[in-house]
Design an enzyme around this catalytic site. Structure first.
Site, PDB file in Angstrom:
ATOM      1  N   LYS A 128     -31.917  80.640  49.145  1.00 54.47           N
ATOM      2  CA  LYS A 128     -32.010  81.094  50.551  1.00 54.47           C
ATOM      3  C   LYS A 128     -31.754  82.604  50.649  1.00 54.47           C
ATOM      4  O   LYS A 128     -32.508  83.325  51.295  1.00 54.47           O
ATOM      5  CB  LYS A 128     -31.003  80.346  51.449  1.00 54.47           C
ATOM      6  CG  LYS A 128     -31.194  78.848  51.497  1.00 54.47           C
ATOM      7  CD  LYS A 128     -30.246  78.177  52.476  1.00 54.47           C
ATOM      8  CE  LYS A 128     -28.769  78.298  52.127  1.00 54.47           C
ATOM      9  NZ  LYS A 128     -28.371  77.610  50.880  1.00 54.47           N
ATOM     10  N   ARG A 175     -25.590  74.547  59.872  1.00 56.87           N
ATOM     11  CA  ARG A 175     -25.280  73.622  58.788  1.00 56.87           C
ATOM     12  C   ARG A 175     -24.830  72.272  59.323  1.00 56.87           C
ATOM     13  O   ARG A 175     -24.539  71.371  58.524  1.00 56.87           O
ATOM     14  CB  ARG A 175     -24.151  74.203  57.934  1.00 56.87           C
ATOM     15  CG  ARG A 175     -24.632  74.815  56.607  1.00 56.87           C
ATOM     16  CD  ARG A 175     -23.443  75.464  56.021  1.00 56.87           C
ATOM     17  NE  ARG A 175     -23.388  75.699  54.630  1.00 56.87           N
ATOM     18  CZ  ARG A 175     -23.608  76.882  54.060  1.00 56.87           C
ATOM     19  NH1 ARG A 175     -24.060  77.888  54.744  1.00 56.87           N
ATOM     20  NH2 ARG A 175     -23.378  77.039  52.782  1.00 56.87           N
ATOM     21  N   ARG A 226     -24.588  82.559  38.445  1.00 54.23           N
ATOM     22  CA  ARG A 226     -25.199  83.682  39.171  1.00 54.23           C
ATOM     23  C   ARG A 226     -24.200  84.793  39.516  1.00 54.23           C
ATOM     24  O   ARG A 226     -23.007  84.553  39.642  1.00 54.23           O
ATOM     25  CB  ARG A 226     -25.924  83.180  40.433  1.00 54.23           C
ATOM     26  CG  ARG A 226     -25.017  82.678  41.522  1.00 54.23           C
ATOM     27  CD  ARG A 226     -25.826  82.112  42.684  1.00 54.23           C
ATOM     28  NE  ARG A 226     -24.933  81.666  43.740  1.00 54.23           N
ATOM     29  CZ  ARG A 226     -25.344  81.128  44.880  1.00 54.23           C
ATOM     30  NH1 ARG A 226     -26.621  80.952  45.119  1.00 54.23           N
ATOM     31  NH2 ARG A 226     -24.457  80.759  45.788  1.00 54.23           N
ATOM     32  N   ARG A 278     -19.196  85.285  43.094  1.00 54.30           N
ATOM     33  CA  ARG A 278     -18.466  84.639  44.189  1.00 54.30           C
ATOM     34  C   ARG A 278     -17.412  83.690  43.635  1.00 54.30           C
ATOM     35  O   ARG A 278     -17.672  82.977  42.665  1.00 54.30           O
ATOM     36  CB  ARG A 278     -19.447  83.857  45.055  1.00 54.30           C
ATOM     37  CG  ARG A 278     -20.178  84.737  46.025  1.00 54.30           C
ATOM     38  CD  ARG A 278     -21.261  84.014  46.723  1.00 54.30           C
ATOM     39  NE  ARG A 278     -20.880  82.700  47.243  1.00 54.30           N
ATOM     40  CZ  ARG A 278     -21.678  81.952  47.988  1.00 54.30           C
ATOM     41  NH1 ARG A 278     -22.879  82.379  48.308  1.00 54.30           N
ATOM     42  NH2 ARG A 278     -21.278  80.778  48.427  1.00 54.30           N
ATOM     43  N   ARG A 301     -19.860  71.487  47.545  1.00 50.30           N
ATOM     44  CA  ARG A 301     -20.812  72.146  48.457  1.00 50.30           C
ATOM     45  C   ARG A 301     -22.107  71.344  48.559  1.00 50.30           C
ATOM     46  O   ARG A 301     -22.705  71.239  49.632  1.00 50.30           O
ATOM     47  CB  ARG A 301     -21.072  73.584  47.978  1.00 50.30           C
ATOM     48  CG  ARG A 301     -19.857  74.483  48.237  1.00 50.30           C
ATOM     49  CD  ARG A 301     -19.846  75.737  47.401  1.00 50.30           C
ATOM     50  NE  ARG A 301     -20.956  76.615  47.660  1.00 50.30           N
ATOM     51  CZ  ARG A 301     -21.327  77.599  46.824  1.00 50.30           C
ATOM     52  NH1 ARG A 301     -20.688  77.786  45.679  1.00 50.30           N
ATOM     53  NH2 ARG A 301     -22.328  78.366  47.139  1.00 50.30           N
TER      54      ARG A 301
HETATM   55  P1  AMP Z   1     -22.883  80.312  51.581  1.00 50.57           P
HETATM   56  O1  AMP Z   1     -22.729  81.759  51.229  1.00 50.57           O
HETATM   57  O2  AMP Z   1     -23.942  80.073  52.623  1.00 50.57           O
HETATM   58  O3  AMP Z   1     -23.067  79.434  50.360  1.00 50.57           O
HETATM   59  O4  AMP Z   1     -21.511  79.856  52.264  1.00 50.57           O
HETATM   60  C1  AMP Z   1     -20.278  79.914  51.552  1.00 50.57           C
HETATM   61  C2  AMP Z   1     -19.243  79.047  52.255  1.00 50.57           C
HETATM   62  O5  AMP Z   1     -19.034  79.549  53.582  1.00 50.57           O
HETATM   63  C3  AMP Z   1     -19.660  77.589  52.447  1.00 50.57           C
HETATM   64  O6  AMP Z   1     -19.376  76.790  51.314  1.00 50.57           O
HETATM   65  C4  AMP Z   1     -18.826  77.209  53.678  1.00 50.57           C
HETATM   66  O7  AMP Z   1     -17.483  76.988  53.321  1.00 50.57           O
HETATM   67  C5  AMP Z   1     -18.871  78.476  54.507  1.00 50.57           C
HETATM   68  N1  AMP Z   1     -20.022  78.502  55.447  1.00 50.57           N
HETATM   69  C6  AMP Z   1     -21.087  79.349  55.433  1.00 50.57           C
HETATM   70  N2  AMP Z   1     -21.917  79.101  56.449  1.00 50.57           N
HETATM   71  C7  AMP Z   1     -21.369  78.055  57.134  1.00 50.57           C
HETATM   72  C8  AMP Z   1     -21.773  77.310  58.275  1.00 50.57           C
HETATM   73  N3  AMP Z   1     -22.921  77.592  58.922  1.00 50.57           N
HETATM   74  N4  AMP Z   1     -20.964  76.309  58.680  1.00 50.57           N
HETATM   75  C9  AMP Z   1     -19.809  76.022  58.049  1.00 50.57           C
HETATM   76  N5  AMP Z   1     -19.387  76.660  56.956  1.00 50.57           N
HETATM   77  C10 AMP Z   1     -20.154  77.682  56.491  1.00 50.57           C
END
Ligand code: AMP
Length: 227
Positions: A22, A97, A136, A170, A181
């Protein structure tokens, strides 16, 4: 007589589990279409780094691979969407989400008379995602993505894109957290595929192949959805 045509900024949603690409694809669309990438993951990591109240509340869920509360995420996204640069149109990466977030987004967009142009589901095999995510890393300067096994810089330690030499990983990109996740994705986010199908804005892409091939297919969808 000239008739003024009112255009509203485009809204694109990228759906897909962690590792589906994404962020990588959103950055390409940003460059190509002049849209703004809005990643709630990035916004939350920033809030954690700055030690804001929302960041403090979000940290435990992020560390464990669970979802941050809808209230926190919706508030962060609402503020970011109101910034002037979003008038160019946005690519939502990692939001919504949950169904609650999707409904909140519908409410925000209807207030500003905007609509969702397309919600694209990047479809991948779960088994491949753990290896993809666990290896990554990104350039600390420009955010270009790399991978221990699949994409190293041409010259070791130097970013192909900006020449930077600082790279970062990360904290939640490890095998244990990726499992949690993926579970959160299937339980809480995958139902949004049906949600957007019901609104006739869903498109699906096979996202297991080459980044540039996927980017081309996605660009075709975006062009169609913005016209
Ligand atoms: P990402 O960078 O999109 O993989 O997000 C990293 C972490 O941030 C996720 O595993 C969640 O803990 C939190 N997170 C990101 N976006 C959301 C969302 N829209 N709703 C809830 N938690 C989120």
């Amino acid at each position: 007589m000239d008739v003024a045509v009112e255009t509203t900024p485009a809204v694109l949603i990228l759906l897909g589990p962690p590792g589906a690409g994404k962020g990588t694809q959103a950055r390409k669309l940003e460059e190509q279409f002049g849209l703004v990438q809005l990643s709630t993951g990035d916004l939350l990591r920033d809030a954690v780094a700055k030690g804001t109240e929302a960041g403090k509340q979000a940290k435990a869920a992020m560390d464990s691979g669970g979802l941050v509360s809808d209230a926190i995420v919706i508030a962060i996204l609402r503020d970011r969407l109101a910034a002037p640069d979003c008038a160019k149109g946005v690519i939502l990466d990692g939001f919504p989400r949950t169904t609650v977030q999707a409904e909140a987004l519908d409410g925000l967009l209807s207030e500003s008379r905007q609509r969702i142009n397309a919600a694209v589901s990047l479809e991948v095999d779960d088994a491949a995602m753990v290896a993809r995510v666990a290896g990554r890393y990104t350039c600390g300067g420009c955010g270009e993505g790399y991978h221990d096994d699949f994409k190293q810089p041409a010259q070791a330690g130097i970013c192909d894109n900006c020449g930077g030499t600082e790279f970062k990983r990360r904290a939640d990109d490890n095998a244990e957290t990726v499992g949690a996740r993926l579970e959160a994705y299937h339980a809480q986010t995958a139902p949004l595929i049906t949600y957007y199908d019901g609104k006739n804005v869903l498109q699906r892409i096979d996202a297991m192949g080459e980044i540039d091939v996927i980017a081309q297919e996605l660009a075709g969808i975006v062009k169609g959805a913005m016209s």
